[in-house]
Design a protein around this motif. Structure first.
Motif, mmCIF file in Angstrom:
data_model
loop_
_atom_site.group_PDB
_atom_site.id
_atom_site.type_symbol
_atom_site.label_atom_id
_atom_site.label_comp_id
_atom_site.label_asym_id
_atom_site.label_seq_id
_atom_site.Cartn_x
_atom_site.Cartn_y
_atom_site.Cartn_z
ATOM 1 N N LYS A 130 156.592 6.132 46.190
ATOM 2 C CA LYS A 130 155.122 6.063 46.319
ATOM 3 C C LYS A 130 154.688 6.914 47.464
ATOM 4 O O LYS A 130 153.639 7.516 47.146
ATOM 5 C CB LYS A 130 154.736 4.830 46.818
ATOM 6 N N ASN A 131 155.683 7.257 48.332
ATOM 7 C CA ASN A 131 155.104 8.315 49.465
ATOM 8 C C ASN A 131 156.535 8.845 50.066
ATOM 9 O O ASN A 131 157.539 8.269 50.139
ATOM 10 C CB ASN A 131 154.726 7.432 50.737
ATOM 11 N N ALA A 132 156.412 10.184 50.110
ATOM 12 C CA ALA A 132 157.481 11.280 50.455
ATOM 13 C C ALA A 132 157.016 11.570 51.935
ATOM 14 O O ALA A 132 156.416 12.593 52.072
ATOM 15 C CB ALA A 132 157.920 12.290 49.503
ATOM 16 N N THR A 133 157.777 10.777 53.021
ATOM 17 C CA THR A 133 157.443 11.251 54.312
ATOM 18 C C THR A 133 158.467 11.853 55.019
ATOM 19 O O THR A 133 159.566 11.374 54.887
ATOM 20 C CB THR A 133 156.914 9.896 55.016
ATOM 21 N N TYR A 134 158.080 12.880 55.815
ATOM 22 C CA TYR A 134 159.193 13.778 56.411
ATOM 23 C C TYR A 134 159.078 13.706 57.928
ATOM 24 O O TYR A 134 157.724 13.765 58.264
ATOM 25 C CB TYR A 134 159.197 15.038 55.836
ATOM 26 N N ALA A 135 159.903 13.867 58.905
ATOM 27 C CA ALA A 135 160.014 14.176 60.063
ATOM 28 C C ALA A 135 159.846 15.590 60.088
ATOM 29 O O ALA A 135 160.801 16.573 59.308
ATOM 30 C CB ALA A 135 160.998 13.549 60.832
ATOM 31 N N ASP A 154 149.920 7.419 38.235
ATOM 32 C CA ASP A 154 149.047 7.177 37.108
ATOM 33 C C ASP A 154 147.959 8.261 36.923
ATOM 34 O O ASP A 154 147.452 8.525 35.976
ATOM 35 C CB ASP A 154 148.173 5.984 37.205
ATOM 36 N N LYS A 155 147.506 8.691 38.116
ATOM 37 C CA LYS A 155 146.624 9.711 38.127
ATOM 38 C C LYS A 155 147.276 11.216 38.219
ATOM 39 O O LYS A 155 146.382 12.221 38.201
ATOM 40 C CB LYS A 155 145.548 9.673 39.272
ATOM 41 N N ARG A 156 148.393 11.181 38.401
ATOM 42 C CA ARG A 156 149.318 12.594 38.287
ATOM 43 C C ARG A 156 148.690 13.439 39.569
ATOM 44 O O ARG A 156 148.418 14.716 39.533
ATOM 45 C CB ARG A 156 149.034 13.285 37.091
ATOM 46 N N LYS A 157 148.500 12.724 40.714
ATOM 47 C CA LYS A 157 147.974 13.512 41.635
ATOM 48 C C LYS A 157 148.614 13.064 43.227
ATOM 49 O O LYS A 157 149.236 11.904 43.158
ATOM 50 C CB LYS A 157 146.456 13.562 42.085
ATOM 51 N N ALA A 158 148.774 13.803 44.037
ATOM 52 C CA ALA A 158 149.152 13.330 45.576
ATOM 53 C C ALA A 158 148.284 13.719 46.509
ATOM 54 O O ALA A 158 147.487 14.792 46.414
ATOM 55 C CB ALA A 158 150.756 13.966 45.768
ATOM 56 N N THR A 159 148.262 13.037 47.786
ATOM 57 C CA THR A 159 147.560 13.138 48.909
ATOM 58 C C THR A 159 148.287 13.760 50.014
ATOM 59 O O THR A 159 149.392 12.926 50.256
ATOM 60 C CB THR A 159 146.484 12.020 49.126
ATOM 61 N N LEU A 160 148.185 14.786 50.588
ATOM 62 C CA LEU A 160 148.715 15.168 51.827
ATOM 63 C C LEU A 160 148.398 14.384 53.270
ATOM 64 O O LEU A 160 147.135 14.258 53.146
ATOM 65 C CB LEU A 160 148.336 16.748 52.232
ATOM 66 N N GLY A 161 149.258 14.271 54.034
ATOM 67 C CA GLY A 161 149.011 13.700 55.235
ATOM 68 C C GLY A 161 149.879 14.369 56.305
ATOM 69 O O GLY A 161 151.108 14.693 56.112
ATOM 70 N N TYR A 201 147.375 17.564 40.620
ATOM 71 C CA TYR A 201 146.568 17.899 41.677
ATOM 72 C C TYR A 201 147.230 17.516 42.664
ATOM 73 O O TYR A 201 148.129 16.448 43.018
ATOM 74 C CB TYR A 201 145.108 17.003 41.543
ATOM 75 N N VAL A 202 146.973 18.430 43.970
ATOM 76 C CA VAL A 202 147.298 17.771 45.249
ATOM 77 C C VAL A 202 145.875 17.956 46.032
ATOM 78 O O VAL A 202 145.118 18.829 46.300
ATOM 79 C CB VAL A 202 148.343 18.736 46.207
ATOM 80 N N THR A 203 145.567 16.544 46.773
ATOM 81 C CA THR A 203 144.354 16.588 47.562
ATOM 82 C C THR A 203 144.656 16.431 49.064
ATOM 83 O O THR A 203 145.767 16.133 49.341
ATOM 84 C CB THR A 203 143.715 15.448 47.108
ATOM 85 N N VAL A 204 143.670 16.863 49.736
ATOM 86 C CA VAL A 204 143.549 16.435 51.373
ATOM 87 C C VAL A 204 142.306 16.440 51.758
ATOM 88 O O VAL A 204 141.380 16.914 51.415
ATOM 89 C CB VAL A 204 144.565 17.800 51.979
ATOM 90 N N CYS A 205 142.358 15.325 52.818
ATOM 91 C CA CYS A 205 140.816 15.313 53.266
ATOM 92 C C CYS A 205 141.026 15.494 54.841
ATOM 93 O O CYS A 205 142.061 15.219 55.672
ATOM 94 C CB CYS A 205 140.619 13.731 52.934
ATOM 95 N N ASP A 240 133.820 8.633 56.581
ATOM 96 C CA ASP A 240 133.551 9.468 55.666
ATOM 97 C C ASP A 240 134.375 10.847 55.812
ATOM 98 O O ASP A 240 134.643 11.156 57.037
ATOM 99 C CB ASP A 240 131.926 9.925 55.725
ATOM 100 N N GLU A 241 135.014 11.189 54.777
ATOM 101 C CA GLU A 241 135.624 12.542 54.848
ATOM 102 C C GLU A 241 135.343 13.389 53.743
ATOM 103 O O GLU A 241 135.058 12.992 52.561
ATOM 104 C CB GLU A 241 137.390 11.978 54.509
ATOM 105 N N TYR A 242 135.635 14.721 54.091
ATOM 106 C CA TYR A 242 135.453 15.881 53.029
ATOM 107 C C TYR A 242 137.026 15.900 52.348
ATOM 108 O O TYR A 242 138.121 15.848 53.057
ATOM 109 C CB TYR A 242 135.507 17.313 53.742
ATOM 110 N N GLN A 243 136.873 15.810 51.054
ATOM 111 C CA GLN A 243 138.133 16.085 50.116
ATOM 112 C C GLN A 243 137.999 17.587 49.721
ATOM 113 O O GLN A 243 137.352 18.038 49.135
ATOM 114 C CB GLN A 243 138.103 15.007 49.100
ATOM 115 N N TYR A 244 139.418 17.893 49.759
ATOM 116 C CA TYR A 244 139.809 19.217 48.928
ATOM 117 C C TYR A 244 140.822 18.985 47.894
ATOM 118 O O TYR A 244 141.579 17.985 48.025
ATOM 119 C CB TYR A 244 140.221 20.312 49.920
ATOM 120 N N SER A 245 140.754 19.944 47.013
ATOM 121 C CA SER A 245 141.843 19.752 45.968
ATOM 122 C C SER A 245 142.492 20.977 45.669
ATOM 123 O O SER A 245 141.668 22.040 45.489
ATOM 124 C CB SER A 245 141.311 18.869 44.706
#
Length: 208
Positions: A69-74, A98-105, A137-141, A182-187
């Motif tokens: 579900k989440n690939a988190t790296y040090a 399911d949506k074939r996308k990931a969100t950066l953090g 898609y890859v998204t970031v907010c 509220d956040e701006y989203q980029y993709s």
């Protein structure tokens, strides 16, 4: 599913778990630094109140990794960088299969700001999302008032062929205030990324 190690020109990203980062060390970074309030102003988690909270946080990241579900790296600067080998923060991809996308953090500690590390690790994670995981898609907010993140995100999103989609209202509820943020989203689409980069990798991936 996810590579254990990602290498870029200046950074080494390693799976964020209790073998890579000791829970007591993480507690020192996530609870007792002078700049912790500034560092965590725009993240979704609160500074850690106890070492147990840091231990639990690492365990949750391990479970999310094992469940794909989440690939988190040090994040660690490589040899030749100032403060090489020191824990600089963490970063990752939250995957919605399911949506074939990931969100950066990302969370970077204050001493590592202003070095371009955010864009470098983002480029590597976008490559992971498209070239390894075959997502669409890859998204970031970023929060609407977070100018520092806006500048960094717009720079690498533009370089990778992406776009700003608009504002997502109440994207999450702040643990600190209990109010919606509220956040701006980029993709970036895989097609856009291929058009701009030709699918060329700048990072290397290793499964240990």
């Amino acid at each position: 599913m996810f590579p254990d190690v990602i290498e870029t020109d200046r950074l080494r990203l390693r799976r964020f778990d209790r073998e890579t980062v000791d829970a007591l060390d993480l507690y020192e970074y996530a609870a007792k630094t002078d700049s912790i309030d500034e560092e965590t102003r725009y993240v979704t988690w609160e500074p850690h109140a106890t070492p147990k909270e840091s231990w639990d946080f690492l365990r949750q990241m391990e479970e999310a990794w094992d469940d794909a579900k989440n690939a988190t790296y040090a994040v660690f600067p490589k040899e030749g960088e100032e403060r090489a080998g020191e824990f600089a923060g963490n970063t990752g991809l939250g995957v919605d299969w399911d949506k074939r996308k990931a969100t950066l953090g990302v969370w970077l500690r204050r001493p590592f700001w202003g070095r371009g590390y955010s864009g470098e690790r983002a480029t590597a994670l976008v490559e992971l999302g498209f070239d390894v995981l075959d997502l669409d898609y890859v998204t970031v907010c970023h929060a609407v008032d977070n100018e520092q993140s806006r500048r960094a995100i717009e720079k690498y999103v533009d370089r990778l062929g992406g776009q700003r989609d608009g504002i997502v209202r109440n994207r999450y509820v702040s643990e600190k205030t209990g109010e919606g943020v509220d956040e701006y989203q980029y993709s970036i689409s895989q097609e856009q990324w291929h058009e701009v980069t030709g699918g060329e990798r700048t990072a290397t991936f290793r499964w240990d």
